[in-house]
Scaffold this motif. Sequence first.
Motif, PDB file in Angstrom:
ATOM      1  N   GLY A  24       0.817  -1.215   0.000  1.00 53.13           N
ATOM      2  CA  GLY A  24       0.000   0.000   0.000  1.00 53.13           C
ATOM      3  C   GLY A  24       0.850   1.264   0.000  1.00 53.13           C
ATOM      4  N   GLU A  25       0.431   2.253   0.775  1.00 54.44           N
ATOM      5  CA  GLU A  25       1.116   3.554   0.751  1.00 54.44           C
ATOM      6  C   GLU A  25       2.537   3.475   1.281  1.00 54.44           C
ATOM      7  OE1 GLU A  25      -1.356   6.661   2.323  1.00 54.44           O
ATOM      8  OE2 GLU A  25      -2.679   6.490   0.570  1.00 54.44           O
ATOM      9  N   ALA A  26       2.816   2.491   2.117  1.00 46.48           N
ATOM     10  CA  ALA A  26       4.172   2.354   2.665  1.00 46.48           C
ATOM     11  C   ALA A  26       5.205   2.127   1.550  1.00 46.48           C
ATOM     12  CB  ALA A  26       4.219   1.209   3.668  1.00 46.48           C
ATOM     13  N   ILE A 316      -1.741  -2.673  -5.681  1.00 50.41           N
ATOM     14  CA  ILE A 316      -1.226  -1.808  -4.612  1.00 50.41           C
ATOM     15  C   ILE A 316      -2.387  -1.229  -3.804  1.00 50.41           C
ATOM     16  CG2 ILE A 316       0.027   0.348  -4.127  1.00 50.41           C
ATOM     17  CD1 ILE A 316       1.846  -0.351  -6.546  1.00 50.41           C
ATOM     18  N   ALA A 317      -3.431  -0.808  -4.502  1.00 55.34           N
ATOM     19  CA  ALA A 317      -4.596  -0.243  -3.793  1.00 55.34           C
ATOM     20  C   ALA A 317      -5.223  -1.282  -2.866  1.00 55.34           C
ATOM     21  CB  ALA A 317      -5.626   0.266  -4.803  1.00 55.34           C
ATOM     22  N   ALA A 318      -5.172  -2.545  -3.278  1.00 59.13           N
ATOM     23  CA  ALA A 318      -5.767  -3.604  -2.452  1.00 59.13           C
ATOM     24  C   ALA A 318      -4.874  -3.967  -1.264  1.00 59.13           C
ATOM     25  CB  ALA A 318      -6.025  -4.841  -3.303  1.00 59.13           C
ATOM     26  N   GLY A 319      -3.625  -3.467  -1.265  1.00 57.86           N
ATOM     27  CA  GLY A 319      -2.733  -3.780  -0.146  1.00 57.86           C
ATOM     28  C   GLY A 319      -1.913  -5.046  -0.351  1.00 57.86           C
ATOM     29  N   VAL A 320      -1.809  -5.500  -1.617  1.00 59.23           N
ATOM     30  CA  VAL A 320      -0.953  -6.657  -1.913  1.00 59.23           C
ATOM     31  C   VAL A 320       0.480  -6.144  -2.074  1.00 59.23           C
ATOM     32  CG1 VAL A 320      -0.451  -8.485  -3.600  1.00 59.23           C
ATOM     33  CG2 VAL A 320      -2.832  -7.835  -3.119  1.00 59.23           C
ATOM     34  N   PRO A 321       1.469  -6.733  -1.392  1.00 58.82           N
ATOM     35  CA  PRO A 321       2.852  -6.295  -1.601  1.00 58.82           C
ATOM     36  C   PRO A 321       3.319  -6.665  -3.017  1.00 58.82           C
ATOM     37  CG  PRO A 321       2.764  -8.168  -0.075  1.00 58.82           C
ATOM     38  CD  PRO A 321       1.350  -7.793  -0.383  1.00 58.82           C
ATOM     39  N   VAL A 322       3.841  -5.675  -3.740  1.00 59.62           N
ATOM     40  CA  VAL A 322       4.251  -5.880  -5.136  1.00 59.62           C
ATOM     41  C   VAL A 322       5.769  -5.854  -5.246  1.00 59.62           C
ATOM     42  CG1 VAL A 322       4.238  -4.800  -7.432  1.00 59.62           C
ATOM     43  CG2 VAL A 322       2.113  -4.971  -6.121  1.00 59.62           C
TER      44      VAL A 322
END
Length: 421
Positions: A24-26, A316-322
Amino acid sequence: MATLLYNIGQLVTVAAEGQPVKAGEAMQELGIRSDAAMLFAERILWIGTLEEARALQGQGKLHWDTAVDAKGRVVVPGFVDSHTHALFAGSRLQEFLLRLRGYSYQQIAAAGGGIWATVQAVRAASLEQLLQAAQPLLQSALHHGTTTIEIKSGYGLDLESELKMLRAIQELRRMLPLRIVATFLGAHAIPPEYATQRHRYVELLCKEMIPAVAAEGLAEYCDVFADEGYFTLHEAEQILSTAQQYGLGLRLHADELSPFGAAELAARLGARSADHLLYISDAGIEALRRSGTIATLLPGTAYTLGLPYAPARRLIAAGVPVALATDCNPGSCLCENMQMVLSLACQQMRMLPAEALTAATLNGAAALDRSAELGSLEVGKLADFLVLRLSDFAEMVYHFGVNHVAEVWIGGERVWSAPEL
Ligand code: NIG
Ligand code: FE
């Protein structure tokens, strides 16, 4: 031997702060310091400014044997390329030319090209010939900033040839300063000799190949190409569950050529990463988010095959680490340059440069279960980093198609310096 690197115009630490991976935003938080200095031996010992370093030296609290001027340049963690097929023999230039004339990857494979063409070349090659082919490609990866690389087998597809590939990968570790992680990909394709009895090949994988690979300790991970025309979900599950019983970590080529439900399988089996994901479904995204499986995106493949790019923004919006990697291979993406991958990720998948850098360093390290030691520049981590001829790291994406790497350091040793321009 401690070294002080000083006059770092921009030190991009990627600041994991104890987190194994960012989502996500991190992914945008890079922990950037300007005008910095970094003290390291094999590991990073201290980070601050030159003034602070001198003061601490005066008090006898900090010591170094050499000081190196970073000339105001940018320093970033070395790239962790967590998905490659960089060991192979032969060339598939003719297929590339056919694709430019409009033939698809699958049409070419059906006509006897594709993975099978490389398998024939690898079976015919000696271990030394494999090493000779891989060495310049891996050197080039290093010169473009890769400090850790995952390499898969998968062009042998019989016991002896798969072991030959994995032994060659071990040998490359001794030949090159790169950190190398080996993955067994015996399930890359069904070899033609088993076309009419594919269950026999799956049996060979589970009963002979995986046990042999595990017995010799030749691979850390097992991967399967689950897709239309390759392995079914049921076969992939059989193979990966067996690999897990033998102590191997799991990864999966998932939803690369068709919406196959493979991301869901990767999540259910607790795979370390699900890779490609061009055709991942909403349910697949949700499954990855819940399991914490890393989504490894390989935009060079979509670029080469003219396919739609993976939905990086939605992941990324869903919070999956990419994570980002090259997929470097002779068929679908002959590219060992992670800077090019960052450029494609930003331009074509709308990732932000900060997200792309996190994906290519910390999250790549996490995809290989190395993020406690690698992927960010923090005290205690291994001193694997790049000095870039830039004044802001994002220029790497802005000024594309050229190599910005001036120096590559691995474990506190300078392993490559580019000639001055
Ligand atoms: O990641 N998907 C399977 N493997 C490679 C292609 C390998 C090849 O064509 O030789 C890939 O795209
Ligand atoms: Fe691949």
